[in-house]
Motif scaffolding. Structure first.
Motif, short mmCIF file in Angstrom:
data_model
loop_
_atom_site.label_atom_id
_atom_site.label_comp_id
_atom_site.label_asym_id
_atom_site.label_seq_id
_atom_site.Cartn_x
_atom_site.Cartn_y
_atom_site.Cartn_z
N SER A 35 -8.69 4.93 -1.40
CA SER A 35 -7.99 3.96 -0.56
C SER A 35 -6.52 3.97 -0.90
O SER A 35 -5.66 4.02 -0.02
CB SER A 35 -8.48 2.55 -0.85
OG SER A 35 -9.77 2.39 -0.40
N ALA A 36 -6.25 3.91 -2.20
CA ALA A 36 -4.87 3.89 -2.65
C ALA A 36 -4.15 5.14 -2.17
O ALA A 36 -3.03 5.07 -1.66
CB ALA A 36 -4.82 3.78 -4.17
N ALA B 279 0.81 -1.21 0.00
CA ALA B 279 0.00 0.00 0.00
C ALA B 279 0.85 1.27 0.00
O ALA B 279 0.47 2.27 -0.60
CB ALA B 279 -0.93 -0.01 1.21
N SER C 13 -3.81 5.31 1.88
CA SER C 13 -2.83 4.40 2.47
C SER C 13 -1.41 4.90 2.23
O SER C 13 -0.53 4.69 3.06
CB SER C 13 -3.01 2.99 1.94
OG SER C 13 -2.94 2.98 0.53
NA NA Z 1 -1.42 3.40 -1.28
#
Ligand code: NA
Ligand SMILES: CC(C)(CO)[C@@H](O)C(=O)NCCC(=O)O
Length: 616
Positions: A346-347, A62, A350
């Motif tokens: 989300s990407a 991530a 994180s």
């Molecule tokens: Na990420």
């Protein structure tokens, strides 16, 4: 607000997006209120060194898989074909080397910040130089990460650009500040799953709407998007097997070997074995992430080639186009646009949370603690939280800088990794593999590396020879008759045949070589300066800071010759367990896993450093 917003987004979509943000906040709150309640820097920054390998490995992926990759890789595949996919070859050595070289050395020193290594091996000055370079790298990278999803969404759905940037930054700052590294790692796990789910949904819907797998394959094949192995050795060629598969190894090493965000995760593992295992587990997931984004690019090509959308989009950016295509493809399927937006965020979240936490760690451990040895643990923890928050605000400012740039976001991110991460990698390699290197050499090497790297980087922007082949504005050409395609390809290769010369050729080095080239510069200059100023003597090197690379590579030589060549005698033993107790100045991080409260309170940061620097 733009009417297209309503077209794409239904209530279900907003709910899905809200659930993502709420769940992330909830994880942050949970770790703020459970366990040690984030009252020590050991917990806030190191997760009590108690993590297992599954969460750590998902968190490792991530860290550097942001919306930049989710949008940028499909844009790259759509425009230039699948050559980029060969970067997957670099993941093999790019993860094995960190697992067996960097993790053992760093883990056994029981440090908190990767840059503590630089002080143990060289000196305080080198540590501070390394830390500042890292802060610089992560701060500009964060800008790209926050900006990318906001920009793309704004271009397509009319979401308020700076509102989105602010919301991302704030949510992330909050859960990072509340829940510390434990929250960061567990939100990473949750967000990685959402990220994969979103990409998978887009691919499945895309394939179904295009008419099945064989139809997609036919179109990308006829559209010349499937690239064979390009073995052209020319280092100025943007993407070839060599730039991606070999240059990419150095990129991976600078990220997975020595970047604090990753090193911190290795160090937060329960045991060294667990850390190594988590590094291995990154491999399949990272291949999956790469495959998903490449396939997404291919599906988009199959579905949209020949259609011109730039008028509707009001932007010629390939990155914004990817989001446009996805939203268009998911139209009429309530919930899926929301899932894709959740995937993008989300990407991004994180990555940004990892960056905040690692920046707070290095600022605390490397810049503040050494100067205020008497600081209480409570104060140090409060200060770490303030730091995490300030970096949050700084990243918003950086997003504005990215706004002013306007290259392909993938290329911007990978250039930052190469230009700033490459020299840092060089510094660590110089220290670990070359016992003769001294601290003057290290500082000079880093300075030279950064200078050369910015010389090339800025030069390539100014002269605009990024090595990118001029391509027709859209891919319609690919669907024309074979004759036309052939004619255009001949024309294109003629353009690339008129190679730039002299400095311009130097500037047109493929950006995929930046990491390796800059790493090499640091090592070369570092060694030259070290030999001029008097190489480090064997007895002056802190035990456990050298990895006997030369000894292992030259294992065929007789023992006495090896000893002469490699300078350090106990080559085999340098990595043996006894190190665990050796560096006396690491009281603060020594075996705190089960430490009592008194031990925590009485921790003394950075005792005066042992004099070992006599080589000068
Ligand atoms: Na990420
Ligand atoms: C860094 C790699 C190559 C590692 O897989 C990949 O995740 C990537 O292309 N990342 C781009 C930067 C980003 O996504 O923020």
């Amino acid at each position: 607000m733009d009417p297209s917003d309503q077209k794409h987004f239904t209530v279900v979509d907003y709910v899905i997006f809200a659930v993502l943000l709420a769940a992330s906040m909830a994880i942050g709150l949970y770790y703020a209120l459970s366990g040690g309640r984030q009252r020590t820097t050991q917990e806030f920054l190191m997760a009590d060194r108690s993590m297992g390998c599954l969460p750590v490995s998902l968190s490792l992926i991530a860290s550097f898989q942001s919306a930049v990759a989710i949008i940028g890789v499909p844009a790259e595949i759509y425009t230039h074909g699948t050559q980029y996919w060969f970067i997957g070859c670099a993941y093999i050595l790019g993860l094995i080397i960190p697992a067996h070289v960097f993790i053992p050395v760093l883990y056994r020193l029981r440090i908190s910040s990767a840059y503590q290594y630089l002080e143990l091996r060289f000196s305080k000055t080198v540590r501070i130089c390394g830390t500042l370079t890292f802060i610089f790298q992560m701060v500009i990278y964060m800008g790209v990460c926050v900006y990318t999803p906001a920009f793309a969404l704004n271009a397509v759905t009319g979401f308020e650009l700076w509102g989105t940037v602010l919301a991302t930054g704030l949510v992330c700052t909050l859960y990072t500040t509340l829940g510390g590294l434990k929250a960061v790692i567990w939100t990473d796990v949750f967000q990685t799953v959402v990220m994969f789910a979103g990409q998978l949904a887009v691919i499945v819907v895309g394939v179904l709407r295009t008419g099945g797998v064989s139809e997609v394959w036919r179109k990308v094949w006829e559209g010349n998007r499937i690239a064979g192995l390009d073995l052209n050795p020319d280092p100025t060629e943007r993407h070839t097997f060599w730039t991606l598969g070999v240059g990419g190894i150095f990129l991976m090493l600078s990220l997975y070997g020595v970047n604090q965000a990753q090193v911190q995760r290795y160090l937060s593992s329960r045991t060294e074995k667990e850390a190594v295992r988590s590094c291995y587990m990154v491999f399949p997931s990272l291949q999956l992430a790469l495959a998903l984004s490449c396939v997404m690019g291919l599906v988009m090509f199959a579905r949209y080639c020949g259609e011109d959308h730039s008028d509707k989009l009001g932007s010629s950016s390939r990155d914004a186009m990817v989001v446009y295509f996805v939203m268009d493809m998911l139209q009429g399927l309530p919930g899926l646009p929301g899932l894709f937006v959740a995937c993008l965020f989300s990407a991004a979240l994180s990555t940004i949370s990892s960056a905040f936490n690692s920046l707070a760690t290095v600022t605390m451990e490397d810049l503040i603690k050494p100067h205020f040895p008497a600081m209480t643990e409570a104060r140090a923890t409060l200060l770490s939280k303030v730091l995490a928050m300030s970096y949050g605000l700084l990243c918003l400012a950086m997003a504005y800088l990215t706004h002013l740039m306007g290259d392909s976001v993938l290329q911007v991110a990978l250039k930052i990794f190469g230009m700033v991460g490459g020299p840092i990698l060089g510094l660590f390699c110089l220290g670990m593999f070359f016992p003769w290197a001294n601290s003057i050499g290290a500082v000079a090497g880093l300075g030279a590396g950064l200078t050369v790297s910015f010389w090339i980087g800025v030069g390539s922007i100014v002269t605009r020879t990024s090595g990118m082949k001029p391509l027709p504005p859209d891919c319609r050409v690919a669907l024309l008759s074979n004759d036309t395609t052939a004619a255009i390809q001949t024309a294109l290769s003629n353009v690339t045949l008129s190679r730039p010369s002299g400095l311009k050729r130097f500037y047109s080095l493929s950006y995929m070589w930046y990491s390796g080239f800059n790493c090499f510069t640091v090592i070369l200059i570092g060694l030259i300066i070290s030999f001029i100023t008097g190489p480090m003597k064997e007895e002056d090197v802190t035990p456990g800071t050298i990895y006997p690379l030369l000894g292992k590579l030259l294992c065929f030589l007789p023992e006495h010759l090896k000893k002469k060549l490699c300078c350090v005698t106990p080559l085999g033993q340098t990595l043996a367990p006894p190190q665990r107790s050796s560096p006396p100045q690491h009281k603060e991080s020594n075996g705190l896993v089960g430490a009592s409260q008194e031990e925590m309170e009485s921790f003394l940061p950075e005792a005066p450093f042992v004099e070992y620097e006599t080589a000068v």
